[in-house]
Write a protein that holds these residues in place. Structure first.
Motif, PDB file in Angstrom:
ATOM      1  N   TRP A  12       0.846  -1.198   0.000  1.00 46.56           N
ATOM      2  CA  TRP A  12       0.000   0.000   0.000  1.00 46.56           C
ATOM      3  C   TRP A  12       0.883   1.252   0.000  1.00 46.56           C
ATOM      4  CZ3 TRP A  12      -0.087   4.039   3.447  1.00 46.56           C
ATOM      5  CH2 TRP A  12      -1.087   4.999   3.240  1.00 46.56           C
ATOM      6  N   TYR A  13       1.943   1.251   0.832  1.00 48.90           N
ATOM      7  CA  TYR A  13       2.799   2.454   0.929  1.00 48.90           C
ATOM      8  C   TYR A  13       3.487   2.738  -0.407  1.00 48.90           C
ATOM      9  CZ  TYR A  13       6.039   5.951   2.668  1.00 48.90           C
ATOM     10  OH  TYR A  13       6.716   7.141   2.849  1.00 48.90           O
ATOM     11  N   ALA A  14       3.966   1.667  -1.068  1.00 46.76           N
ATOM     12  CA  ALA A  14       4.653   1.860  -2.354  1.00 46.76           C
ATOM     13  C   ALA A  14       3.710   2.527  -3.358  1.00 46.76           C
ATOM     14  CB  ALA A  14       5.155   0.524  -2.892  1.00 46.76           C
ATOM     15  N   ILE A  47      18.458   6.925   5.762  1.00 46.98           N
ATOM     16  CA  ILE A  47      18.062   6.195   6.974  1.00 46.98           C
ATOM     17  C   ILE A  47      16.531   6.118   7.020  1.00 46.98           C
ATOM     18  CG2 ILE A  47      18.139   6.206   9.499  1.00 46.98           C
ATOM     19  CD1 ILE A  47      20.680   7.991   9.276  1.00 46.98           C
ATOM     20  N   GLY A  48      15.999   4.897   7.032  1.00 46.81           N
ATOM     21  CA  GLY A  48      14.543   4.739   6.940  1.00 46.81           C
ATOM     22  C   GLY A  48      14.093   5.028   5.520  1.00 46.81           C
ATOM     23  N   CYS A  49      14.758   4.391   4.569  1.00 41.54           N
ATOM     24  CA  CYS A  49      14.544   4.708   3.140  1.00 41.54           C
ATOM     25  C   CYS A  49      13.186   4.260   2.641  1.00 41.54           C
ATOM     26  CB  CYS A  49      15.638   4.072   2.293  1.00 41.54           C
ATOM     27  SG  CYS A  49      15.620   2.249   2.329  1.00 41.54           S
ATOM     28  N   ALA A  53      11.599   5.883  -2.223  1.00 37.34           N
ATOM     29  CA  ALA A  53      10.913   6.953  -2.961  1.00 37.34           C
ATOM     30  C   ALA A  53      11.776   8.187  -3.186  1.00 37.34           C
ATOM     31  CB  ALA A  53       9.639   7.360  -2.210  1.00 37.34           C
ATOM     32  N   ARG A  54      12.795   8.394  -2.342  1.00 35.59           N
ATOM     33  CA  ARG A  54      13.601   9.628  -2.492  1.00 35.59           C
ATOM     34  C   ARG A  54      14.934   9.388  -3.206  1.00 35.59           C
ATOM     35  NH1 ARG A  54       8.825  11.795  -1.308  1.00 35.59           N
ATOM     36  NH2 ARG A  54       8.035  10.727   0.534  1.00 35.59           N
ATOM     37  N   ALA A  55      15.152   8.166  -3.681  1.00 35.37           N
ATOM     38  CA  ALA A  55      16.429   7.859  -4.342  1.00 35.37           C
ATOM     39  C   ALA A  55      16.615   8.718  -5.590  1.00 35.37           C
ATOM     40  CB  ALA A  55      16.502   6.375  -4.695  1.00 35.37           C
ATOM     41  N   VAL A  68      18.866   2.149   4.367  1.00 36.69           N
ATOM     42  CA  VAL A  68      18.609   1.177   5.436  1.00 36.69           C
ATOM     43  C   VAL A  68      17.185   1.390   5.937  1.00 36.69           C
ATOM     44  CG1 VAL A  68      21.015   0.988   6.219  1.00 36.69           C
ATOM     45  CG2 VAL A  68      19.508   2.675   7.273  1.00 36.69           C
ATOM     46  N   ASP A  69      16.556   0.291   6.295  1.00 43.52           N
ATOM     47  CA  ASP A  69      15.198   0.366   6.841  1.00 43.52           C
ATOM     48  C   ASP A  69      14.963  -0.865   7.683  1.00 43.52           C
ATOM     49  OD1 ASP A  69      12.542   2.181   5.892  1.00 43.52           O
ATOM     50  OD2 ASP A  69      12.065   0.258   6.844  1.00 43.52           O
ATOM     51  N   LEU A  70      14.069  -0.714   8.652  1.00 48.13           N
ATOM     52  CA  LEU A  70      13.727  -1.832   9.534  1.00 48.13           C
ATOM     53  C   LEU A  70      12.829  -2.842   8.829  1.00 48.13           C
ATOM     54  CD1 LEU A  70      14.036  -2.630  12.546  1.00 48.13           C
ATOM     55  CD2 LEU A  70      11.897  -1.413  12.975  1.00 48.13           C
ATOM     56  N   GLY A  73       9.562  -5.655   4.255  1.00 47.20           N
ATOM     57  CA  GLY A  73       8.502  -5.422   3.263  1.00 47.20           C
ATOM     58  C   GLY A  73       8.781  -4.161   2.456  1.00 47.20           C
ATOM     59  N   GLN A  74       9.142  -3.087   3.127  1.00 49.87           N
ATOM     60  CA  GLN A  74       9.491  -1.854   2.423  1.00 49.87           C
ATOM     61  C   GLN A  74      10.724  -2.077   1.534  1.00 49.87           C
ATOM     62  OE1 GLN A  74       6.919   0.325   2.759  1.00 49.87           O
ATOM     63  NE2 GLN A  74       7.833   1.954   3.959  1.00 49.87           N
ATOM     64  N   LEU A  75      11.699  -2.803   2.076  1.00 57.29           N
ATOM     65  CA  LEU A  75      12.955  -3.002   1.342  1.00 57.29           C
ATOM     66  C   LEU A  75      12.762  -3.875   0.093  1.00 57.29           C
ATOM     67  CD1 LEU A  75      15.526  -3.441   4.262  1.00 57.29           C
ATOM     68  CD2 LEU A  75      15.137  -1.428   2.819  1.00 57.29           C
ATOM     69  N   ALA A  87      18.170  -2.749   8.788  1.00 57.23           N
ATOM     70  CA  ALA A  87      18.860  -2.315  10.005  1.00 57.23           C
ATOM     71  C   ALA A  87      17.953  -1.411  10.815  1.00 57.23           C
ATOM     72  CB  ALA A  87      20.154  -1.572   9.649  1.00 57.23           C
ATOM     73  N   ASP A  88      18.245  -1.377  12.117  1.00 60.58           N
ATOM     74  CA  ASP A  88      17.547  -0.468  13.026  1.00 60.58           C
ATOM     75  C   ASP A  88      18.280   0.878  13.004  1.00 60.58           C
ATOM     76  OD1 ASP A  88      16.399   0.908  15.113  1.00 60.58           O
ATOM     77  OD2 ASP A  88      16.862  -0.595  16.645  1.00 60.58           O
ATOM     78  N   ALA A  89      17.550   1.941  12.768  1.00 59.28           N
ATOM     79  CA  ALA A  89      18.160   3.270  12.647  1.00 59.28           C
ATOM     80  C   ALA A  89      18.823   3.743  13.935  1.00 59.28           C
ATOM     81  CB  ALA A  89      17.093   4.285  12.215  1.00 59.28           C
ATOM     82  N   THR A  90      18.485   3.119  15.067  1.00 57.90           N
ATOM     83  CA  THR A  90      19.123   3.529  16.315  1.00 57.90           C
ATOM     84  C   THR A  90      20.380   2.718  16.616  1.00 57.90           C
ATOM     85  OG1 THR A  90      17.736   2.060  17.656  1.00 57.90           O
ATOM     86  CG2 THR A  90      16.942   4.315  17.323  1.00 57.90           C
ATOM     87  N   SER A 104      17.308  11.551   6.618  1.00 57.44           N
ATOM     88  CA  SER A 104      16.200  10.822   7.223  1.00 57.44           C
ATOM     89  C   SER A 104      14.940  11.577   6.837  1.00 57.44           C
ATOM     90  CB  SER A 104      16.380  10.772   8.741  1.00 57.44           C
ATOM     91  OG  SER A 104      15.173  10.386   9.354  1.00 57.44           O
ATOM     92  N   ILE A 105      14.089  10.923   6.062  1.00 53.58           N
ATOM     93  CA  ILE A 105      12.973  11.631   5.428  1.00 53.58           C
ATOM     94  C   ILE A 105      11.648  11.009   5.861  1.00 53.58           C
ATOM     95  CG2 ILE A 105      11.977  12.313   3.215  1.00 53.58           C
ATOM     96  CD1 ILE A 105      14.963  11.835   2.104  1.00 53.58           C
ATOM     97  N   LEU A 106      10.868  11.792   6.576  1.00 50.36           N
ATOM     98  CA  LEU A 106       9.526  11.387   7.021  1.00 50.36           C
ATOM     99  C   LEU A 106       9.566  10.126   7.885  1.00 50.36           C
ATOM    100  CD1 LEU A 106       7.561  12.117   3.702  1.00 50.36           C
ATOM    101  CD2 LEU A 106       7.799  13.591   5.706  1.00 50.36           C
TER     102      LEU A 106
HETATM  103  C1  LIG Z   1       6.844   7.098   6.410  1.00 48.36           C
HETATM  104  S1  LIG Z   1       8.073   5.933   5.951  1.00 48.36           S
HETATM  105  C2  LIG Z   1       9.210   6.991   5.072  1.00 48.36           C
HETATM  106  C3  LIG Z   1       9.993   6.222   4.066  1.00 48.36           C
HETATM  107  C4  LIG Z   1      10.876   7.074   3.130  1.00 48.36           C
HETATM  108  N1  LIG Z   1      11.925   7.768   3.859  1.00 48.36           N
HETATM  109  C5  LIG Z   1      10.048   8.052   2.336  1.00 48.36           C
HETATM  110  O1  LIG Z   1      10.347   9.256   2.368  1.00 48.36           O
HETATM  111  O2  LIG Z   1       9.095   7.610   1.652  1.00 48.36           O
HETATM  112  C6  LIG Z   1       8.963   5.627   7.485  1.00 48.36           C
HETATM  113  C7  LIG Z   1       9.981   4.506   7.359  1.00 48.36           C
HETATM  114  O3  LIG Z   1      10.747   4.418   8.569  1.00 48.36           O
HETATM  115  C8  LIG Z   1      11.042   3.036   8.777  1.00 48.36           C
HETATM  116  N2  LIG Z   1      11.420   2.792  10.169  1.00 48.36           N
HETATM  117  C9  LIG Z   1      10.629   2.848  11.267  1.00 48.36           C
HETATM  118  N3  LIG Z   1      11.337   2.537  12.366  1.00 48.36           N
HETATM  119  C10 LIG Z   1      12.601   2.276  11.953  1.00 48.36           C
HETATM  120  C11 LIG Z   1      13.796   1.900  12.620  1.00 48.36           C
HETATM  121  N4  LIG Z   1      13.839   1.726  13.963  1.00 48.36           N
HETATM  122  N5  LIG Z   1      14.908   1.705  11.885  1.00 48.36           N
HETATM  123  C12 LIG Z   1      14.900   1.859  10.535  1.00 48.36           C
HETATM  124  N6  LIG Z   1      13.787   2.235   9.848  1.00 48.36           N
HETATM  125  C13 LIG Z   1      12.657   2.435  10.547  1.00 48.36           C
HETATM  126  C14 LIG Z   1       9.764   2.345   8.366  1.00 48.36           C
HETATM  127  O4  LIG Z   1       9.938   0.956   8.145  1.00 48.36           O
HETATM  128  C15 LIG Z   1       9.359   3.132   7.135  1.00 48.36           C
HETATM  129  O5  LIG Z   1       9.853   2.558   5.954  1.00 48.36           O
END
Ligand SMILES: C[S@@+](CC[C@H](N)C(=O)[O-])C[C@H]1O[C@@H](n2cnc3c(N)ncnc32)[C@H](O)[C@@H]1O
Length: 228
Positions: A12-14, A47-49, A53-55, A68-70, A73-75, A87-90, A104-106
């Motif tokens: 759905w997000y894609a 981070i959290g790609c 969408a922003r590539a 990197v993203d948690l 499914g998104q990846l 990966a975990d962004a923290t 780090s976008i949205l």
């Molecule tokens: C609203 S989406 C934004 C995705 C992208 N940056 C964009 O602009 O479309 C938020 C993203 O943050 C990721 N995210 C949430 N927690 C995270 C974490 N702890 N480590 C890495 N990614 C995480 C989610 O999986 C999701 O893909």
């Protein structure tokens, strides 16, 4: 490892983010164009790609994005567009001081410890390198803000609540699906300073004649802090 809320909604997000050929996605791209210098072929870390969408805009600016993203499914979507890792962004699996640009976008409303993400970004960016945060506007967007009328946002005292909330003025977006944490403006800005980042530019962006819904920060890793 935190739970990847986006796994269940990745398809759905894609579609949703890919279909945003409207003012919102264009405004996010405009903000990135203002805050990111030319890359000249250097590598940037997204981070959290999400779905990647922003590539495109990062490449247009001369950067080679790596994401990197948690959420695996998104990846699944993102890896068709850019090199990625789960990966975990923290707790980024990236060497200290190794990248020229991290973005780090949205993402800041998608995890409970965004200051921890800013600290990790500050760690992986080389001295003098840049971290760019783009997020929903912390003052005018969130469960505490009724944006039914873009020209007249009604903010309530829920602004002070930091826990994850699913309530939203619309049932058509991301937040009623995965919820959102809230980071008040002062906490967001203070996290940059705590991480040793120097803010060099900020941007607010909103719909034409409307209240801003995007707030962005460009910050530079202090050479002195990194050397200490
Ligand atoms: C609203 S989406 C934004 C995705 C992208 N940056 C964009 O602009 O479309 C938020 C993203 O943050 C990721 N995210 C949430 N927690 C995270 C974490 N702890 N480590 C890495 N990614 C995480 C989610 O999986 C999701 O893909």
């Amino acid at each position: 490892m935190p739970v990847a809320a986006y796994d269940e909604i990745a398809d759905w997000y894609a579609d949703w983010v890919g279909g945003l050929h409207n003012s919102y996605s264009e405004r996010v791209a405009d903000v990135l164009r203002r805050l990111i210098p030319p890359g000249d072929g250097r590598t940037s870390l997204d981070i959290g790609c999400g779905t990647g969408a922003r590539a495109g805009v990062l490449r247009d600016l001369g950067w080679q994005p790596v994401g990197v993203d948690l959420s695996t499914g998104q990846l699944r979507h993102a890896r068709r567009i850019l090199p990625v890792a789960a990966a975990d962004a923290t707790a980024l699996p990236i060497a200290t001081g190794s990248v020229d640009l991290a973005v780090s976008i949205l993402t800041h409303t998608d995890l409970p410890d965004y200051p921890g993400v800013i600290a990790e970004a500050a760690r992986v960016v080389r001295p003098g390198g840049r971290f760019v945060h783009v997020g929903i506007h912390p003052c005018f967007t969130g469960a505490f803000a009724d944006r039914s009328d873009p020209a007249r946002i009604v903010v309530d005292s829920g602004y002070h609540r930091r826990e994850r909330r699913w309530d939203s003025f619309t049932t058509q977006g991301v937040r009623n699906r995965v919820g959102a944490w809230h980071l008040p403006l002062a906490d967001l800005l203070n996290a940059f300073q705590a991480a040793g980042l120097e803010i060099v530019d900020t941007v607010e962006s909103g719909p034409e004649a409307g209240v801003p819904d995007v707030f962005a920060v460009a910050a530079v890793s202090s050479p002195r802090q990194s050397a200490a």
